[in-house]
Design a protein around this motif. Sequence first.
Motif, PDB file in Angstrom:
ATOM      1  N   SER A  23       0.827  -1.210   0.000  1.00  0.00           N
ATOM      2  CA  SER A  23       0.000   0.000   0.000  1.00  0.00           C
ATOM      3  C   SER A  23       0.862   1.261   0.000  1.00  0.00           C
ATOM      4  O   SER A  23       0.580   2.221  -0.716  1.00  0.00           O
ATOM      5  CB  SER A  23      -0.917   0.028   1.225  1.00  0.00           C
ATOM      6  N   ALA A  49       0.903   4.205  -2.756  1.00  0.00           N
ATOM      7  CA  ALA A  49       0.615   5.592  -2.383  1.00  0.00           C
ATOM      8  C   ALA A  49       1.738   6.512  -2.857  1.00  0.00           C
ATOM      9  O   ALA A  49       1.494   7.554  -3.484  1.00  0.00           O
ATOM     10  CB  ALA A  49       0.451   5.700  -0.876  1.00  0.00           C
ATOM     11  N   THR A  74      -4.773   7.247  -7.988  1.00  0.00           N
ATOM     12  CA  THR A  74      -4.044   8.021  -6.974  1.00  0.00           C
ATOM     13  C   THR A  74      -3.364   9.225  -7.612  1.00  0.00           C
ATOM     14  O   THR A  74      -3.407  10.335  -7.083  1.00  0.00           O
ATOM     15  CB  THR A  74      -2.993   7.139  -6.277  1.00  0.00           C
ATOM     16  N   MET A 128      -4.487  11.234  -1.310  1.00  0.00           N
ATOM     17  CA  MET A 128      -3.723  10.046  -1.687  1.00  0.00           C
ATOM     18  C   MET A 128      -4.226   8.819  -0.920  1.00  0.00           C
ATOM     19  O   MET A 128      -4.554   7.804  -1.514  1.00  0.00           O
ATOM     20  CB  MET A 128      -2.251  10.311  -1.399  1.00  0.00           C
ATOM     21  N   TRP A 129      -4.339   8.921   0.413  1.00  0.00           N
ATOM     22  CA  TRP A 129      -4.797   7.780   1.220  1.00  0.00           C
ATOM     23  C   TRP A 129      -6.242   7.446   0.889  1.00  0.00           C
ATOM     24  O   TRP A 129      -6.603   6.286   0.734  1.00  0.00           O
ATOM     25  CB  TRP A 129      -4.662   8.078   2.716  1.00  0.00           C
ATOM     26  N   LEU A 158      -6.487   5.590  -2.349  1.00  0.00           N
ATOM     27  CA  LEU A 158      -5.898   4.264  -2.228  1.00  0.00           C
ATOM     28  C   LEU A 158      -6.849   3.319  -1.505  1.00  0.00           C
ATOM     29  O   LEU A 158      -7.057   2.170  -1.930  1.00  0.00           O
ATOM     30  CB  LEU A 158      -4.571   4.357  -1.474  1.00  0.00           C
ATOM     31  N   TYR A 191      -4.452   2.831   8.662  1.00  0.00           N
ATOM     32  CA  TYR A 191      -4.630   4.008   7.802  1.00  0.00           C
ATOM     33  C   TYR A 191      -4.432   5.301   8.591  1.00  0.00           C
ATOM     34  O   TYR A 191      -3.786   6.247   8.131  1.00  0.00           O
ATOM     35  CB  TYR A 191      -6.027   4.009   7.169  1.00  0.00           C
TER      36      TYR A 191
END
Lengths: 315, 283
Positions: free
Chosen positions: A122, A126, A188, A249-250, A253, A288
């Motif tokens: 991940s 990212a 992303t 971004m997060w 994702l 997260y």
Amino acid sequence: MTTIDTFSDGRKLRRATSGTPRTLTEDRPQEKSKDWAQASQNPPKGAADGVQAKGGKPSGLRTISRAAWLPYLVPVALVIVWQTLSSLGVISDRIMPAPVAVVAAFWERLLSGELVRDIAVSGARALSGLLIGGSIGFLLGIANGVSKLSEQLTDTTLQMLRTIPHLAMIPLVILWFGIGEEAKLFLTSLGVLFPIYLNTYHGVKNVDRDLVEMGRIYGMSSWSLFRKVIFPGALPSIFVGLRYALGIMWLTLIVSESIAANSGIGYMANTAREFMMTDVVVLALVIYAVLGKLADVVARALERWALSWNAAYQV
Amino acid sequence: MSSYLLPSAMVWDAFELQERAYFPDGTEVRPSAEPPVLPKAPAGLRLRGVEKAFGDNRVLRGIDLDVPAGQFVAIVGKSGCGKSTLLRLLVGLDEPTGGEIDFIDDGGDRVAPDARIVFQEPRLLPWFSVADNVAVGLGDGVPKAYARREAELVLEEVQLSEKAKEWPAKLSGGQRQRVALARALVSRPGLLALDEPLGALDALTRISMQQLLTRVWRELGFTAVLVTHDVTEAVHLADRVIVLDEGEIKLDLAVPQAHPRRHGDPELALLEGQLLAAILGES
């Protein structure tokens, strides 16, 4: 004043004198209690520093520890309440696992190596998305800020594309790329492109015209003007864009990993949902949160280092 | 050679006369301990029929002016009289719409334009240290070690050596303006244009800056053109004051008093009155 001198315990006296911060009472050595009378009129230098520093450079031990633990008070209290309610059976395991269960899930997956692999996958997604989308946004922002032609050519288009929620592209993206890496990278990149573009463009546009004229007078070449005047001038705004982009971004994702993936934290959470493993689902949320916070901390540190010339960042 | 050996000999006499003064921030205004780097030859000016129009608005209407190399000229006048426009033409920030501007040496031969300008605002780069800001004045592609040494020398000149590594944000207004002056002087220009450089400073700092400006001008021997709305400042600093009115030279007045000049000198006050009368249009 003599009555004040008779106090042997400085703490009592300091509490009696209003207006001075309580936190400082414990910092004063006892043998100095004779000076209290005077000190209450003219607070010691440390007192003034402590008030002005506002947590930036606390003067006493107690101030440091308080500044350090206070932000965590609410989360820790919530976890304790949560654990208590779970233990009492008020909250069902199917709805929300106990914090202990989440920790257990974390430990189990850490030992099996799955967790590290998922985080790495991940994280790599990212960062590469940020790198690609961020670079494109940055270059377009600079180009459109500096060149009138480029601005007229692309700004309207970009502003138009910006208004489309990039997650609305998911069906199309799956048709184009399937569920491979490209789809997540594309989404992303697209997500981070616009905040970085907008803020870079805005930053360049708002560089002090007088400084640019000064640079021209002193015969700076275009590259030199960019490097010495325009880029540093736009940097505070670029950092705003970067921190905003990190959030997007997060978000992107998480969504794209939940929809179509066979590895990563979003995949881990989605698989866990199918097996009703709420502890793993919550673990994914916690990760997260930690990763998001970590990215922000890094961005902030970078900002403080790069903008140390700015009065707002000088201690 | 003799053209610039002469002013520097005068400089040393001037040191003996120099009054001691302090900037409000406590920095002492003192004669510098060592002679500065040998200045380049100053550049004079020859203006013939210089005009500047913005559309129908004729800001300058045929200016003829000769400024000998090394002279300190002040240009005064009401707002909108064209004085700042004239200065911008001199340093090449704008092109005249008519006439000619030539830089000349003291023999009257044309030389390459060689001018720097100091504005009312210091225009320092906030992300560069004081020394790096000064080094900007040397232009691109200068070796780092050379730039650092030159910056140090000229900072010594404006008495800010101890601030070389500071951010501009940490300096007072007067100190920032001194950095701007150092940046303009670091390349040893033949002509220094000053566009109300002291306008934004408080009265005490302004007096100290005037003394500093006089000393630096005498030490380095450049030609100075000062635009100001402050007549007292003009007669205090300049060899010659020009009154500009509606784009034309209305009065060209010599100020023969020796430097350094004292504030409150009655002879200067007389000249001041004369200039004010010309500016305000009284007979």
